[in-house]
Write a protein that holds these residues in place. Sequence first.
Motif, PDB file in Angstrom:
ATOM      1  N   VAL A 171      48.928  46.806  44.169  1.00 29.62           N
ATOM      2  CA  VAL A 171      48.558  46.054  45.364  1.00 29.62           C
ATOM      3  C   VAL A 171      47.392  46.754  46.057  1.00 29.62           C
ATOM      4  N   GLY A 172      46.426  45.954  46.522  1.00 31.06           N
ATOM      5  CA  GLY A 172      45.307  46.503  47.284  1.00 31.06           C
ATOM      6  C   GLY A 172      44.146  46.991  46.453  1.00 31.06           C
ATOM      7  N   ALA A 173      44.222  46.858  45.142  1.00 30.92           N
ATOM      8  CA  ALA A 173      43.119  47.292  44.292  1.00 30.92           C
ATOM      9  C   ALA A 173      41.912  46.387  44.485  1.00 30.92           C
ATOM     10  N   LYS A 174      40.716  46.960  44.336  1.00 31.19           N
ATOM     11  CA  LYS A 174      39.483  46.185  44.349  1.00 31.19           C
ATOM     12  C   LYS A 174      39.259  45.652  42.935  1.00 31.19           C
ATOM     13  N   ALA A 175      39.162  44.332  42.796  1.00 31.02           N
ATOM     14  CA  ALA A 175      39.129  43.739  41.464  1.00 31.02           C
ATOM     15  C   ALA A 175      37.970  42.770  41.303  1.00 31.02           C
ATOM     16  N   VAL A 176      37.499  42.689  40.070  1.00 31.92           N
ATOM     17  CA  VAL A 176      36.452  41.746  39.685  1.00 31.92           C
ATOM     18  C   VAL A 176      36.925  41.017  38.435  1.00 31.92           C
ATOM     19  N   VAL A 177      36.690  39.717  38.380  1.00 34.67           N
ATOM     20  CA  VAL A 177      36.952  38.943  37.169  1.00 34.67           C
ATOM     21  C   VAL A 177      35.636  38.322  36.723  1.00 34.67           C
ATOM     22  N   ILE A 178      35.187  38.688  35.528  1.00 37.44           N
ATOM     23  CA  ILE A 178      33.958  38.124  34.966  1.00 37.44           C
ATOM     24  C   ILE A 178      34.340  36.960  34.062  1.00 37.44           C
ATOM     25  N   GLY A 179      33.882  35.774  34.429  1.00 38.14           N
ATOM     26  CA  GLY A 179      34.228  34.559  33.701  1.00 38.14           C
ATOM     27  C   GLY A 179      35.264  33.759  34.468  1.00 38.14           C
ATOM     28  N   ALA A 180      34.935  32.534  34.827  1.00 43.35           N
ATOM     29  CA  ALA A 180      35.850  31.689  35.600  1.00 43.35           C
ATOM     30  C   ALA A 180      36.233  30.452  34.803  1.00 43.35           C
ATOM     31  N   GLY A 181      36.482  30.644  33.499  1.00 42.11           N
ATOM     32  CA  GLY A 181      36.988  29.566  32.658  1.00 42.11           C
ATOM     33  C   GLY A 181      38.499  29.559  32.667  1.00 42.11           C
ATOM     34  N   GLY A 182      39.097  28.991  31.615  1.00 42.38           N
ATOM     35  CA  GLY A 182      40.546  28.857  31.573  1.00 42.38           C
ATOM     36  C   GLY A 182      41.288  30.179  31.644  1.00 42.38           C
ATOM     37  N   VAL A 183      40.791  31.207  30.944  1.00 46.63           N
ATOM     38  CA  VAL A 183      41.425  32.528  30.992  1.00 46.63           C
ATOM     39  C   VAL A 183      41.070  33.234  32.294  1.00 46.63           C
TER      40      VAL A 183
END
Length: 358
Positions: free
Chosen positions: A177-189
């Motif tokens: 909880v509280g981690a700084k996160a990035v998600v590369i790619g906003a497709g189905g996965v």
Amino acid sequence: MKAALSRAFRTPLSIEDVELAPPGPGEVEVRIRACAICHSDLMFISGGWGGSLPAIWGHEAAGEVVALGEGVDDLAPGDRVALTLIRACGSCACCAAGQRTYCTEPFSLSAASPIRDSTGAPVAQGLKCAAFAERATVHRSQLAPIGAQIGWAEASLLSCGVITGYGAVTNTAKMPVGAKAVVIGAGGVGLNAVQGAALAGAAPLVAVDISDDKLEIARGFGASHSVRAGETAAQEVRTILGSGADYVFVTVGATAAMESAYQMLAPGGAAVLVGMAASGEMSTFDPLTLADCGQRIIGSKMGSSVIERDIPALVRAYLAGRLKLDELVTGRFPLEDVNEALDRTRAGIGVRNVIMFD
């Protein structure tokens, strides 16, 4: 049996002269009700991961149990199940450690496809499922119960896209909880990684994609910020996060995205590689920075999922309104239109295009 058969890498054809062998020991025959199109299908069809032809692809599926092989006594005809490519013996070293996606044991289905064409010649069981077809025979370990309250299209997404993205956050990374996160790619996965990170309490949570439309969708799935992919993306992410990201989930199989992820990491951060590049492609990183900053690069296959645990839990979360699935289904097609569905997915149109069987 009607199926979408790949006779050439780029030409899936609809045919009706394929035969499916009855289920053997430990196997189950399933009537497919829905099969979503995943980029892994496109990668194989394009030749990016090799494979033999002819083949039937399709692996993100849901359906009803039709027949049981010897030794399968915990399912019954008519049971509703999600069908996955995760084939696990349950007792090898990987399975015993809870890493069932990396099972090392051989299976009779792996040695010989259950599918034959009209001449009796074998047809490859693509991705251990061959679910672009009315029926499929798989090992019992590939199935998870889904109950009666979830629709077929929504249930099919649980078999790959959802468990891969969501599981990368909760199972592989075990993100706190509280981690700084990035998600590369906003497709189905990627959207499932976004909602998994949001539900796990990531703050801030940045989505990165080349499409403004998909970035807007990602905000609806819980992203607090969005950044257009490109040469300045890493710098923009670091401006938002300060010291960098604790976790960067790369959900596309592009080496440029992976190398961008390494530049976004904070000291002690981890790049979680979820999307898979074509065979032979290489990604480079600075080993001095990695060692000096205590950073990590982690692979994640199918979200490190244990499907008999994770899929029922995700069904419960969906029914309780905590997990978005309806919003992921953006196209429904009959099997006859599989080429159109594949083309739309290839062009990035929609989030998940689903083949529906009556």
